[in-house]
Design an enzyme around this catalytic site. Structure first.
Site, PDB file in Angstrom:
ATOM      1  CG  ASP A 170      -3.639   8.002 -26.146  1.00  0.00           C
ATOM      2  OD1 ASP A 170      -2.687   8.779 -26.293  1.00  0.00           O
ATOM      3  OD2 ASP A 170      -3.501   6.789 -25.917  1.00  0.00           O
ATOM      4  N   GLY A 175      -3.004  15.598 -15.437  1.00  0.00           N
ATOM      5  CA  GLY A 175      -3.734  14.461 -14.888  1.00  0.00           C
ATOM      6  C   GLY A 175      -4.976  14.903 -14.130  1.00  0.00           C
TER       7      GLY A 175
END
Length: 402
Positions: free
Chosen positions: A348, A318
């Site tokens: 994605d 992240g």
């Protein structure tokens, strides 16, 4: 007005710059009840994104890259999904690699919340809209925008959502599109909750027709798979069909990338046929049935996953970047600075861009740097499928080296 959280404060500052085209530090300091020094530090970090320019006493807007895929963000897709054609990547860069993506198309119902609801709690959304999604579709768009000739294969239902999906997918620059249809099951859908407080998301998926793709349908794609440089897939389709496809690609000498999301136990059967695996921390923990808390835990997890079969393990972290283990060396890649608007499609974006760059012949480390910059731009746009342009990615990479 008091903003205790840095991320929320910077999001507010960026919103003020967008709205007014410029801002004064002293005015923001009073409005947010923080020191001018804090505002200067925030503006300096925002300037690293390439979206704003810091000047004496304030900041000005350079560019607003949050172009919406839909003219009207209403909740009901079949009535309000107005599609804008994305700029073709072919006018920006020369494509050369081929990527085949077997994946999902979902209709995303997105709710922006102050914070996630507790069990039994009913809360009011700040904003709700509908947009195209699905890990496969998002990754295919990212692959296109990142410079690869992209073939996307998915399965839809026979409904209004399917008609809009076809309309949308025909506008995003795919070189080839293969869509199978199930006559009696709806097109896949997802509910996406985005928390303004923590800057994160939670997603509930109804796979619908995605989960009905058959062995025969996969076999019909063998010729197209065999012509690609990189094969990318996830876990939003029928696991048996997914395994068959990646096994065929691997056996054909094609680089296979496996994004093991959402987690399910069949992931363990697919890992031995994977060249590159890209779990996030949660998925890595599920693969190994263990907790990962520290940097040493990440290092050990990457090595353990590598032993299962993948040649390259990339654990995405992240806002903390990602971790690479290639069987010999470990390397941590920091995240690029970003203003988090919508994190739902970050993974994605990373996977699609990574696949494209590997297909175009880039080395793994270079492809990861590009994919990280690509993902940092993607989270600054509303909508999981709203992917950035190649030139913006290059600009961000250049700015990071200044």
């Amino acid at each position: 007005m008091i903003y205790d959280h840095k991320q929320q404060r910077q999001k507010f500052i960026f919103g003020e710059i967008k709205k007014n085209k410029s801002i004064q530090i002293k005015n923001l300091s009073k409005k947010l009840n923080v020191t001018e020094r804090t505002i200067r530090r925030d503006i300096k970090e925002l300037a690293q994104t390439g979206l704003v320019y810091a000047r004496y006493g304030g900041a000005v807007l350079i560019s607003d890259k949050q172009s919406s895929l839909y003219n009207n963000h209403q909740l009901y897709l079949h009535k309000n999904m107005e599609i804008n054609t994305l700029n073709s990547f072919s006018t920006i860069m020369k494509t050369k690699g081929k990527v085949f993506i077997l994946g999902s198309f979902n209709t995303d119902l997105v709710y922006r919340l102050n914070n996630f609801p507790a069990a039994g709690e009913t809360i009011r959304a700040m904003h709700a809209y509908c947009c195209p999604g699905g890990k496969g579709s998002n990754q295919a768009i990212a692959s296109c925008m990142a410079g690869a000739h992209t073939h996307f294969t998915a399965k839809l239902g026979n409904d209004d959502f399917a008609a809009k999906a076809l309309q949308f997918l025909n506008t995003v620059g795919l070189e080839t599109l293969t869509l199978f249809t199930h006559p009696d099951i709806s097109t896949g859908s997802a509910v996406v909750m985005i928390s303004e407080e923590v800057g994160d998301n939670a997603i509930i998926i109804n796979p619908g027709a995605n989960h009905t793709i058959t062995i025969d349908e996969v076999i019909s794609c063998y010729e197209a798979i065999g012509e690609c440089d990189v094969f990318l897939t996830q876990m939003e389709n029928n696991p048996e069909a997914t395994k068959l496809a990646i096994k065929f690609a691997h056996s054909s000498g094609i680089t296979t990338i496996f994004n093991p999301a959402p987690w399910r136990k069949e992931v363990l059967d697919i890992l031995p046929w994977t060249n590159v695996v890209t779990p996030n921390l949660t998925e890595a923990e599920a693969i190994l049935s263990t907790s990962i808390k520290t940097e040493n835990d990440i290092r050990s997890a990457a090595e353990a996953i590598h032993k299962i079969g993948p040649q390259i393990v990339i654990i995405t972290l992240g806002s903390q970047g990602c971790w690479l283990f290639d069987g010999e060396q470990h390397r941590r890649f920091p995240a690029f600075p970003a203003v988090n608007i919508d994190t739902a499609g970050a993974g994605d974006a990373f996977n699609g861009a990574l696949a494209a760059q590997l297909a175009c012949g880039e080395k793994v480390a270079t492809a990861i740097l590009y994919a990280s910059a690509f993902a940092s731009l993607a989270v600054e746009r509303e909508g999981a499928s709203n992917m950035p342009e190649h030139q913006a990615v290059i600009k961000r990479m250049v700015l990071s080296m200044d």
